[in-house]
Design an enzyme around this catalytic site. Structure first.
Site, PDB file in Angstrom:
ATOM      1  N   GLY A 280       0.741  -1.079  -0.020  1.00 23.14           N
ATOM      2  CA  GLY A 280      -0.108  -0.071  -0.140  1.00 23.14           C
ATOM      3  C   GLY A 280       0.894   1.254   0.048  1.00 23.14           C
TER       4      GLY A 280
ATOM      5  N   ASP B 134      -7.376  -0.579  -0.130  1.00 31.42           N
ATOM      6  CA  ASP B 134      -5.980   0.067   0.446  1.00 31.42           C
ATOM      7  C   ASP B 134      -6.149   1.468   1.229  1.00 31.42           C
ATOM      8  OD1 ASP B 134      -4.896  -2.280  -0.685  1.00 31.42           O
ATOM      9  OD2 ASP B 134      -3.254  -1.084  -1.740  1.00 31.42           O
TER      10      ASP B 134
HETATM   11  O1  PMV Z   1      -1.214  -4.912  -4.175  1.00 33.40           O
HETATM   12  P1  PMV Z   1      -2.089  -4.018  -3.739  1.00 33.40           P
HETATM   13  O2  PMV Z   1      -1.358  -3.341  -2.507  1.00 33.40           O
HETATM   14  O3  PMV Z   1      -2.165  -2.870  -4.758  1.00 33.40           O
HETATM   15  O4  PMV Z   1      -3.551  -4.727  -3.394  1.00 33.40           O
HETATM   16  C1  PMV Z   1      -4.340  -5.074  -4.328  1.00 33.40           C
HETATM   17  C2  PMV Z   1      -5.264  -5.764  -4.182  1.00 33.40           C
HETATM   18  C3  PMV Z   1      -6.354  -5.893  -5.066  1.00 33.40           C
HETATM   19  O5  PMV Z   1      -7.555  -6.668  -4.418  1.00 33.40           O
HETATM   20  C4  PMV Z   1      -5.685  -7.127  -6.004  1.00 33.40           C
HETATM   21  C5  PMV Z   1      -6.977  -4.688  -5.866  1.00 33.40           C
HETATM   22  C6  PMV Z   1      -7.844  -3.960  -5.063  1.00 33.40           C
HETATM   23  O6  PMV Z   1      -8.101  -2.955  -5.689  1.00 33.40           O
HETATM   24  O7  PMV Z   1      -8.371  -4.320  -4.020  1.00 33.40           O
END
Ligand code: PMV
Length: 311
Positions: free
Chosen positions: A105, A150
């Site tokens: 994040g 996030d």
């Molecule tokens: O990898 P990160 O921290 O960008 O998390 C992405 C999480 C997903 O579920 C894959 C995408 C989202 O927008 O929730």
């Protein structure tokens, strides 16, 4: 000088399915943070708002870049939310301990730190939900179609049970536990992985919907376990979530190897965290297995190892 910061985050359960309106659980990572420092600059005609990130070799005047720049957009949206039309000259310096493009994040944390910093510098206030909305807008530049998990967990800085379109449910973890995180050495942009899942979903909607439903059920069981303090159940639920993440194609051999090695060394559960196809995996460990799991991850090629207490 004014300072503000925001934490990294870990998705414990439900990544990807959350994009398809299933729930997810995420927790802040308070020990690893993005930080901003704000200094007032003397008023002069050439000035304005100077944004710098020395670590990334970035330095620009706000008036010289557009809204496509995520740092500039974060600053502009904050001024707009605060109804500040002519901000006094200032310098905003951004630093971050959060590894980039690793599922922790970092982008959302930088935005939230900027918003908090500007609010503090101007002695003004925005609610957590307004801060989260700003971070969501900036996430859209990074990811296109973020679920919102996030920006939510980072803005509220509390464990959250998150479902798109539903009110945010903050909660307390009843019994604290320890996670070891291992970076697998490769990274793929979130937008790319989310895009691949979407393309696959379009070719076989029924199969993907079934996997997302199964992930949603795991998230609900995990929410119950976290609220009751049933840490024992979390490990098996992480393993089951990982099987489904593999099924939808977001794991990779490097992550699988770290997950397997953590399990071999006594982790009670392990899975990737975030978008996958790179970045960090997380392993649930007991006090007696922390060191063996770390050692095993090191031997299996983890390029970075972190430890955090979730509480
Ligand atoms: O990898 P990160 O921290 O960008 O998390 C992405 C999480 C997903 O579920 C894959 C995408 C989202 O927008 O929730």
């Amino acid at each position: 000088m004014t300072c503000a910061s925001a934490p990294g985050k870990i998705i414990l359960f439900g990544e990807h399915a959350v994009v398809y309106d299933r729930p997810a659980i995420a927790v802040p990572l308070p020990s690893i943070r993005a930080t901003v420092e704000l200094d007032a600059l003397p008023p002069n005609e050439d000035g304005g708002v100077l944004v710098r990130s020395p670590d990334l070799n970035i330095s620009f005047l706000l008036k010289e870049v557009g809204r496509k720049n995520p740092l500039a957009l974060a600053v502009l949206l904050t001024f707009e939310a605060l109804q500040v039309t002519h901000p006094a000259n200032m310098r905003i310096t951004i630093t971050s301990d959060i590894p980039m493009s690793a599922g922790l994040g970092s982008g959302a944390a930088v935005t939230v730190a900027i918003v908090r910093g500007i609010c503090r510098h101007l002695s003004l206030n925005l609610s957590e939900s307004r801060i989260s909305e700003i971070a969501f807008e900036v996430e859209r530049l990074h990811h296109g179609t973020p679920s919102g998990v996030d920006n939510t967990v980072i803005s509220y800085e509390m464990p959250v049970y998150f479902r798109r379109g539903a009110p945010v449910e903050k909660f307390n973890v009843k019994t604290p536990f320890t996670l070891v995180l291992g970076h697998c050495g490769i990274s793929t942009p979130t937008a790319e992985v989310v895009g691949k899942v979407h393309a696959a979903w379009e070719t076989d909607e029924a199969r993907y919907e079934k996997a997302f439903d199964a992930i949603g059920r795991i998230v609900d069981l995990a929410y119950g376990a976290l609220s009751r303090g049933d840490v024992e159940l979390l490990g098996p639920l992480m393993d089951q979530n990982q099987i489904l993440l593999r099924e939808i194609g977001v794991s990779c051999p490097e992550l699988d190897e770290l997950i397997e090695s953590a399990k071999q060394a006594g982790a009670t559960g392990a899975k990737l965290s975030g978008a996958g196809q790179g970045g960090f995996m997380i392993a649930l460990v007991m006090p007696e297995t922390v060191e063996s799991v770390k050692q095993s991850l090191r031997e299996a090629g983890a390029t970075e190892i972190l430890q955090t207490r979730v509480q």
